[in-house]
Design a protein around this motif. Structure first.
Motif, short mmCIF file in Angstrom:
data_model
loop_
_atom_site.label_atom_id
_atom_site.label_comp_id
_atom_site.label_asym_id
_atom_site.label_seq_id
_atom_site.Cartn_x
_atom_site.Cartn_y
_atom_site.Cartn_z
N GLN A 1 -4.10 -7.26 -1.41
CA GLN A 1 -2.92 -6.85 -0.66
C GLN A 1 -2.22 -8.04 -0.01
O GLN A 1 -1.33 -7.87 0.81
CB GLN A 1 -3.32 -5.82 0.41
CG GLN A 1 -3.85 -4.53 -0.18
CD GLN A 1 -4.00 -3.43 0.85
OE1 GLN A 1 -3.17 -3.27 1.74
NE2 GLN A 1 -5.08 -2.65 0.74
N ALA B 1 1.69 6.48 -7.17
CA ALA B 1 0.52 7.21 -7.66
C ALA B 1 0.89 8.58 -8.22
O ALA B 1 0.19 9.11 -9.10
CB ALA B 1 -0.51 7.36 -6.54
N ALA C 1 2.28 1.72 -3.44
CA ALA C 1 1.22 2.20 -4.34
C ALA C 1 1.03 3.70 -4.20
O ALA C 1 0.87 4.42 -5.20
CB ALA C 1 -0.08 1.46 -4.06
N ASP C 2 1.04 4.20 -2.96
CA ASP C 2 0.88 5.64 -2.73
C ASP C 2 2.04 6.41 -3.36
O ASP C 2 1.84 7.50 -3.92
CB ASP C 2 0.82 5.92 -1.23
CG ASP C 2 -0.49 5.46 -0.60
OD1 ASP C 2 -1.47 5.26 -1.35
OD2 ASP C 2 -0.51 5.28 0.64
N ALA D 1 0.83 -1.21 0.00
CA ALA D 1 0.00 0.00 0.00
C ALA D 1 0.87 1.26 0.00
O ALA D 1 0.56 2.24 -0.69
CB ALA D 1 -0.95 0.00 1.20
N CYS E 1 -0.65 4.23 -12.78
CA CYS E 1 -0.12 4.33 -11.41
C CYS E 1 -1.07 5.08 -10.49
O CYS E 1 -1.21 4.72 -9.31
CB CYS E 1 1.23 5.04 -11.44
SG CYS E 1 2.59 4.04 -12.07
N PRO F 1 -3.53 2.73 -5.81
CA PRO F 1 -4.03 2.67 -4.43
C PRO F 1 -5.50 2.26 -4.34
O PRO F 1 -5.87 1.44 -3.49
CB PRO F 1 -3.81 4.10 -3.92
CG PRO F 1 -2.69 4.64 -4.75
CD PRO F 1 -2.91 4.05 -6.11
N LEU G 1 -5.96 -1.52 -5.06
CA LEU G 1 -5.59 -2.36 -3.91
C LEU G 1 -6.67 -2.29 -2.83
O LEU G 1 -7.01 -3.31 -2.22
CB LEU G 1 -4.26 -1.90 -3.33
CG LEU G 1 -2.99 -2.26 -4.10
CD1 LEU G 1 -1.80 -1.56 -3.47
CD2 LEU G 1 -2.77 -3.77 -4.12
N ALA G 2 -7.19 -1.11 -2.59
CA ALA G 2 -8.17 -0.93 -1.50
C ALA G 2 -9.52 -1.55 -1.83
O ALA G 2 -10.31 -1.82 -0.92
CB ALA G 2 -8.34 0.56 -1.21
#
Length: 311
Positions: free
Chosen positions: A244, A205, A201-202, A198, A230, A234, A237-238
């Motif tokens: 995850q 982004a 990913a942030d 995570a 990109c 996030p 994934l969420a």
């Protein structure tokens, strides 16, 4: 030690051991040599016949995690081999013990927990110690999450890519690493663990529409491969807690090419209209791949021209 019979539905490698001896047994395997053996990254059937034969032949097996390797060997019906723990915390010291065994005429195989050793896993110091002692090192190729992810990314097969592996743990250092990759004109392969995906990913982004191919649980039952911008990573994934879990190999697609200075300065001009000079130059360099110094000079010229036209 008696090997338990495989359970129904579990893979059986009894015939594979016979096939390994038949296919690889006639080759020469010198004593006093280190065999660097690739193991599967998830699917037990991805072991090679030559790897099975060398694991049978080795006097001892050095490994990253003895418990993991014992389980792996048991799956192949290769129980009973002496195991030597050699991991990131003891590699320098344990390597000398392996060297001593090799100098006495033993064959030693080295395996990491998964994939090809000495790439992002331990093993490089061991190989260097053997080379320094004048001992032979024989690599046995096989599974690799790097090439597996690349092959499924859909990128043009020009052979140009960068292996960045695991990025730094700390937030600032990780973001700086991603910012540096923003200017990379080649594909970039990244690895990540589930508890950090995570955060990665942030960081990614910020690269906006640049595509990234995400490989999760590669070669395993719940393998998942998807390509998305990109900026959307996030949220992707969420959207599902399962996404995850597992090990990750990601391929950051190449940055778009800008062929001439006009394109770069056009992007710079758009950014200058919305941002101060330094952030605009920084982003323009990341987007276009043009040298930051050249863009900075162009920004100063643009500012001077605009100031002159307003007089």
């Amino acid at each position: 030690m008696t090997t338990p019979a495989p359970t129904i539905g579990a893979p059986s490698f009894h015939l594979a051991l016979d096939a390994a001896r038949a296919a690889a047994g006639a080759q020469h395997y010198p004593v006093g040599a280190l065999y660097v053996v690739a193991t599967p990254i998830g699917n037990l059937a991805d072991i090679t016949l030559r790897a099975l034969h060398v694991l049978q032949l080795a006097d001892a097996i050095a490994c990253e995690d003895t418990r993991h390797t014992q389980q792996l060997l048991r799956s192949y019906r290769l129980d009973g081999k002496p195991l030597i723990a050699l991991h990131e915390h003891n590699e320098a010291e344990a390597a000398q013990g392996v060297v001593a065994r090799l100098q006495s005429g033993q064959r030693i195989a080295y395996v990491s927990d998964a994939g090809t050793p000495a790439v992002s896993d331990p093993g490089a110091r061991l190989v260097a110690a053997c080379a320094a002692a004048g001992l032979r090192v024989l690599p046995l190729p096989g599974a690799s999450s790097v090439t597996t992810a690349l092959s499924a990314s859909g990128l043009a097969g020009d052979g140009h890519f960068v292996f960045a592996g695991f990025l730094p743990n700390k937030t600032g250092e990780r973001q700086s690493a991603v910012d540096a990759l923003a200017q990379e004109p080649r594909a970039v392969v990244l690895l990540e663990a589930p508890h950090r995906i995570a955060a990665l990913a942030d960081a990614l982004a910020r690269l906006g529409d640049r595509p990234v191919t995400v490989g999760r649980e590669l070669t395993k039952q719940f393998e998942q491969i998807t390509t998305l911008p990109c900026a959307d990573l996030p949220a992707w994934l969420a959207a599902d807690a399962q996404r995850q879990r597992g090990e990750f190999a990601l391929v950051l697609h190449p940055a778009p090419a800008f062929d001439d200075a006009d394109d770069s300065e056009r992007v710079l001009g758009l950014l200058l209209a919305e941002l101060p000079l330094k952030p605009a130059v920084k982003l323009a360099a990341e987007i276009t791949g043009s040298p930051r110094n050249a863009l900075y000079d162009a920004a100063l010229r643009s500012k001077a021209q605009n100031a002159g036209s307003s007089d």
